[in-house]
Design an enzyme around this catalytic site. Sequence first.
Site, PDB file in Angstrom:
ATOM      1  N   SER A 151      22.066  49.234  16.195  1.00 19.11           N
ATOM      2  CA  SER A 151      20.763  49.950  16.424  1.00 19.11           C
ATOM      3  C   SER A 151      20.801  50.915  15.049  1.00 19.11           C
ATOM      4  O   SER A 151      21.844  51.551  14.769  1.00 19.11           O
ATOM      5  CB  SER A 151      20.548  50.632  17.601  1.00 19.11           C
ATOM      6  OG  SER A 151      19.753  51.749  17.449  1.00 19.11           O
ATOM      7  N   VAL A 186      25.394  46.964  20.917  1.00 20.72           N
ATOM      8  CA  VAL A 186      25.650  45.682  20.309  1.00 20.72           C
ATOM      9  C   VAL A 186      24.508  44.965  20.974  1.00 20.72           C
ATOM     10  O   VAL A 186      24.763  44.318  21.835  1.00 20.72           O
ATOM     11  CB  VAL A 186      27.275  45.204  20.815  1.00 20.72           C
ATOM     12  CG1 VAL A 186      27.396  43.867  20.141  1.00 20.72           C
ATOM     13  CG2 VAL A 186      28.351  46.315  20.754  1.00 20.72           C
ATOM     14  N   THR A 208       0.840  -1.145   0.081  1.00 22.39           N
ATOM     15  CA  THR A 208      -0.137   0.076  -0.144  1.00 22.39           C
ATOM     16  C   THR A 208       0.775   1.216  -0.032  1.00 22.39           C
ATOM     17  O   THR A 208       2.092   1.166   0.428  1.00 22.39           O
ATOM     18  CB  THR A 208      -1.106  -0.063   1.298  1.00 22.39           C
ATOM     19  OG1 THR A 208      -1.906   1.115   1.114  1.00 22.39           O
ATOM     20  CG2 THR A 208      -0.124   0.102   2.505  1.00 22.39           C
ATOM     21  N   HIS A 243      14.815  34.433  41.853  1.00 20.95           N
ATOM     22  CA  HIS A 243      13.581  35.551  42.024  1.00 20.95           C
ATOM     23  C   HIS A 243      13.861  36.788  41.667  1.00 20.95           C
ATOM     24  O   HIS A 243      13.471  37.573  41.987  1.00 20.95           O
ATOM     25  CB  HIS A 243      13.010  35.470  43.333  1.00 20.95           C
ATOM     26  CG  HIS A 243      12.792  34.155  43.987  1.00 20.95           C
ATOM     27  ND1 HIS A 243      11.613  33.537  43.365  1.00 20.95           N
ATOM     28  CD2 HIS A 243      13.234  33.320  44.777  1.00 20.95           C
ATOM     29  CE1 HIS A 243      11.543  32.308  44.145  1.00 20.95           C
ATOM     30  NE2 HIS A 243      12.580  32.028  44.954  1.00 20.95           N
ATOM     31  N   THR A 248      -0.501  15.726   5.049  1.00 22.20           N
ATOM     32  CA  THR A 248       0.029  17.092   5.077  1.00 22.20           C
ATOM     33  C   THR A 248       0.744  17.314   6.263  1.00 22.20           C
ATOM     34  O   THR A 248       1.600  18.319   5.968  1.00 22.20           O
ATOM     35  CB  THR A 248      -1.409  18.125   4.804  1.00 22.20           C
ATOM     36  OG1 THR A 248      -0.868  19.031   4.488  1.00 22.20           O
ATOM     37  CG2 THR A 248      -2.410  17.918   6.233  1.00 22.20           C
TER      38      THR A 248
END
Length: 459
Positions: free
Chosen positions: A293, A300, A120, A169, A339
């Site tokens: 920038s 940087v 198949t 934290h 797909t």
Amino acid sequence: MSALPPQPLSPLDGRYRSAVLGLGDHLSEAGLNRARVQVEVDWLIYLTEHRMFGSSPLTGEQKAALRALADDFGQPEIDRLAELEATTRHDVKAVEYLVRERLHALGLDHIAELTHFAATSEDINNLSYALTVSAAVRESWLPKFRAVIGELRAQAKQYRDDAMLARTHGQPATPTTMGKELAVFVHRLERVREQIEGGVHLGKFSGATGTFAAHLVADPDADWPRISREFVESLGLDWNPLTTQIESHDWQAELYSRISHANRILHNLCTDIWTYISLGYFRQVPEPGATGSSTMPHKVNPIRFENAEANLELSSAVLDSLAATLVTSRLQRDLTDSTTQRNIGVGLGHSLLALDNIERGLGQIAIDRQALADDLDANWEVLAEAIQTVIRAEVTAGRSTITDPYALLKELTRGKRVDHAALTEFVNGLEIGQAAKNRLLALTPAGYIGLASELVDYL
């Protein structure tokens, strides 16, 4: 109408193509069709080698000429398959016809009916996907993954003794070393690498509903499960004996989940490196001519790690979807996987692009030891943990009668900045043994790293 020529829709095939080029050799439509040709040809050769249905083994020259259809698979074959599929409206049937054409060209029409024999489409497809995915991971993704782990390991060892302030934290916390923190990521990634490399790649070859029904009618005396197993294993895959029309895709779900897990660990790495850069622990090495920038000349940007973050998120989104959906097929077969599997390359591609950015980003940072030292020296209060722990030990040993050492240090340090002089005065006033007091007086934030350096040796 636009004046633009046809353009790639995915950035993986456009802007980032060079970083993921190797994946296309396996996980493109052409790569899949080449694998389909390989499986069809190898099955035909297997049948003739075992003299099935009165056939005879092919000569070495004939086998080489047949296998060349896959080995030399290129644009002519791609174009011919497109022509055939335009008529068949079936991709695997087009591959079968392409193989038959090669048989005719070689004067082997007498074995043409062994092409796609008792198979198949999914018998061909599942083996082809197993071959292409396995090769893509082994030849493209894993080498880059190992390279990132290797660079991290090298930096973990290089920075094993570089004490830095931890920030549980987001707050000043018990110091560690940069090397130990990077070693944690190496250890995590190595575990996932071992799982990925140790995974199986399953294949089935048992007909329309996984029962060998047509096979058995064609030859009731053949041991079809043995034949199926031999053939699947001859391709370097693991045999799955119990399937529906499709191989159940569980091995794929496992693989994509593990790669997605690796993505998330890498994402954690990127956010930590980004934060270390923000804190000044790492300096970025400017690339000649590069701009950080469009308006701020001094910048940087940590673009490699930011780019990697985004691509890791995209990769995991695709791979998680594949892992969740591929394990389900209605009854004995539906085509939802047809797909979705065509997006395997998209999922792996974004991960590979992220790995490329991480590897390059790691090569463009350098530790700033002065920044680490300054940060430690500004946070002597992190020694409160050590002091209250030593007091507890002294109380237990009968060398102190201080009650509630934790509360005592909490009162001194919580929400406050405490300098060296203040801590020295505090320790000198403690009712503890002299040996313990001397240890505390000698302690500095930079020296309060426990076994952090030695832990790197567990890599």
